[in-house]
Design an enzyme around this catalytic site. Structure first.
Site, mmCIF file in Angstrom:
data_model
loop_
_atom_site.group_PDB
_atom_site.id
_atom_site.type_symbol
_atom_site.label_atom_id
_atom_site.label_comp_id
_atom_site.label_asym_id
_atom_site.label_seq_id
_atom_site.Cartn_x
_atom_site.Cartn_y
_atom_site.Cartn_z
ATOM 1 N N GLY A 1 0.801 -1.209 0.000
ATOM 2 C CA GLY A 1 0.000 0.000 0.000
ATOM 3 C C GLY A 1 0.838 1.266 0.000
ATOM 4 N N THR A 2 1.954 1.259 0.716
ATOM 5 C CA THR A 2 2.800 2.450 0.771
ATOM 6 C C THR A 2 3.333 2.812 -0.603
ATOM 7 O OG1 THR A 2 3.434 2.198 3.091
ATOM 8 C CG2 THR A 2 4.973 3.373 1.672
ATOM 9 N N ASN B 1 -6.979 4.320 9.262
ATOM 10 C CA ASN B 1 -6.356 3.196 9.953
ATOM 11 C C ASN B 1 -6.312 3.388 11.462
ATOM 12 O OD1 ASN B 1 -4.436 5.260 8.887
ATOM 13 N ND2 ASN B 1 -2.977 4.188 10.212
ATOM 14 N N GLN C 1 -6.957 -0.159 4.382
ATOM 15 C CA GLN C 1 -7.780 -0.717 5.456
ATOM 16 C C GLN C 1 -9.156 -1.144 4.948
ATOM 17 O OE1 GLN C 1 -6.969 -1.416 8.596
ATOM 18 N NE2 GLN C 1 -4.905 -0.565 8.463
ATOM 19 N N HIS D 1 -1.359 -7.697 2.959
ATOM 20 C CA HIS D 1 -1.241 -8.220 4.325
ATOM 21 C C HIS D 1 -2.338 -7.702 5.255
ATOM 22 C CE1 HIS D 1 0.603 -4.913 6.829
ATOM 23 N NE2 HIS D 1 0.767 -4.396 5.636
ATOM 24 N N THR E 1 11.251 -7.112 -12.012
ATOM 25 C CA THR E 1 10.662 -8.433 -12.222
ATOM 26 C C THR E 1 9.548 -8.671 -11.214
ATOM 27 O OG1 THR E 1 12.767 -9.284 -13.043
ATOM 28 C CG2 THR E 1 11.134 -10.900 -12.304
ATOM 29 N N CYS F 1 2.353 2.062 12.608
ATOM 30 C CA CYS F 1 3.550 2.813 12.238
ATOM 31 C C CYS F 1 3.952 3.816 13.315
ATOM 32 C CB CYS F 1 3.310 3.546 10.921
ATOM 33 S SG CYS F 1 2.776 2.466 9.573
#
Length: 385
Positions: A74-75, A157, A185, A207, A243, A331
């Site tokens: 996501g970042t 979040n 989220q 994740h 890749t 975070c």
């Protein structure tokens, strides 16, 4: 989830890998290990798996397969959308202004701040109400001819508030301003539909919905221009070189597919657990406030502030008692600063430092919730003393 007597209540931070998702991934580590850019049969098998995964993700988002880019999470998706769109719009028509909410994840906030400090963009913030929610009318009033991109988080979040993304998307489309939303989220719990929501960019990370860490997807509406921030071999239609990580992309596609199936049943179960937590905390602990919107919030998400409490100290006490929770965003753990999200929502520093986030998941049970509620009041009182 309970392991060795410890109960996990931090599903907004990350989720365990689903066993069926792992089974889908495993063949692509050894048997089907080819590079999808290779022309031989090993590469062809990998490319076929890559494009099938792209179709699966597109279906889950109600998008075209050609509009899906695979990222590292996501970042990276937020970075690529915001930075790429801002630079492309400035190149196209000289637009210099970025418009975001003050309650964005740092992946958006810090990217926007860097664009302002190092690339000479102007950064403006939308107002939010006491629930951290953005009003589409404020978006409309804030748009100008020089606005390069707008970014508003789908669901916060830290405090769980859901924003009216479709209404904001409509406003931005009417003014021909690119609109990005961080749905990292939201994708685990809310129906994703990029057409209904009228977004131009939407980022997800696997994740958060029982997929592997280190992989995500970015939706880029057909016809939208972004400047790539990672160049090289031209993979992902030239937008994101490198890749492709086939086993992880397979895991992303399968976990997103599963997340978007049976949303209603899971939402009902999670909401019951969430509402029991909210009722139990507010009834048993004085000087405690629910943060975020009381109803327009993620179904698995309960968050609070406690006056006169060190949130990180409370987390350590909870951990010693066998409960894994969070203080706002994962975070932010270990940071002795009040959350920007809570300050933007109007809380004083004394309140904002005492934040606690509890998020339930597939393995959570009513018994876990009751055991948590039995312990929390004593620990809050201890933290205050």
């Amino acid at each position: 989830m309970e392991q060795n007597g410890s109960i996990y209540l931090d599903y907004a931070a990350t989720t365990p890998l689903d066993s069926e998702v792992l089974d889908a991934m495993l063949p692509y580590f050894r048997e089907n290990f080819g590079n999808p850019s290779s022309i031989h049969r090993f590469g062809q098998r990998a490319e076929a798996a890559l494009e099938q995964a792209r179709e699966t993700v597109a279906t889950a988002l109600n998008a075209r397969a050609s509009e899906i880019l695979f990222t590292s999470g996501g970042t990276e998706g937020d970075n690529l959308a915001l930075r790429g769109a801002a630079l492309a719009m400035r190149k196209k028509n000289g637009a210099q202004r970025i418009l975001i909410s003050p309650v964005e994840h740092h992946a958006v906030l810090h990217t926007a701040q860097q664009l302002a400090s190092d690339y000479d963009f102007k950064l403006d913030f939308l107002p939010v109400d006491r629930y951290g929610q953005v009003d589409p009318e404020d978006v409309e009033a804030s748009l100008r001819a020089d606005t390069a991109v707008v970014s508003v988080v789908y669901a916060n979040n830290e405090i769980g508030t859901i924003n009216p993304i479709a209404e904001i998307g409509k406003v931005c489309r009417q003014r021909n301003v690119p609109f990005h939303t961080d749905a990292v989220q939201a994708a685990a719990h809310l129906k994703m539909d990029v057409e209904a929501d009228q977004v131009n960019f939407l980022a997800v990370g696997a994740h958060k919905f029982y997929g592997p860490k280190g992989v995500g997807a970015l939706y880029v509406r057909r016809g939208m221009k972004i400047l790539p921030t990672q160049t090289g071999g031209g993979q992902e239609n030239g937008f994101r070189a490198g890749t492709q990580n086939i086993p992880y992309i397979i895991g992303l596609a399968e976990s997103l597919r599963k997340a978007q199936l049976g949303l209603d049943a899971r939402r009902e179960y999670f909401t019951q657990l969430r509402d029991r937590i909210i009722a139990g905390v507010t009834a048993s602990i004085p000087r405690a406030n629910l943060t975020g919107h009381p109803t327009q919030r993620l179904p698995n998400h309960a968050s609070f502030v406690f006056e006169g409490v060190d949130g990180n100290a409370l987390l350590m006490m909870l951990d010693l008692e066998g409960f894994a929770c969070s203080s706002g965003s994962a975070c932010r753990v270990g940071t002795p600063k009040p959350s920007e999200v809570l300050l933007a929502a109007g809380y004083s520093k004394n309140w904002a430092l005492g934040s606690l986030r509890i998020t339930v998941g597939h393995d959570s049970t009513p018994e876990h919730v009751e055991r948590f509620l039995d312990v929390l009041p004593r620990l809050v009182e201890k933290a205050r003393s």
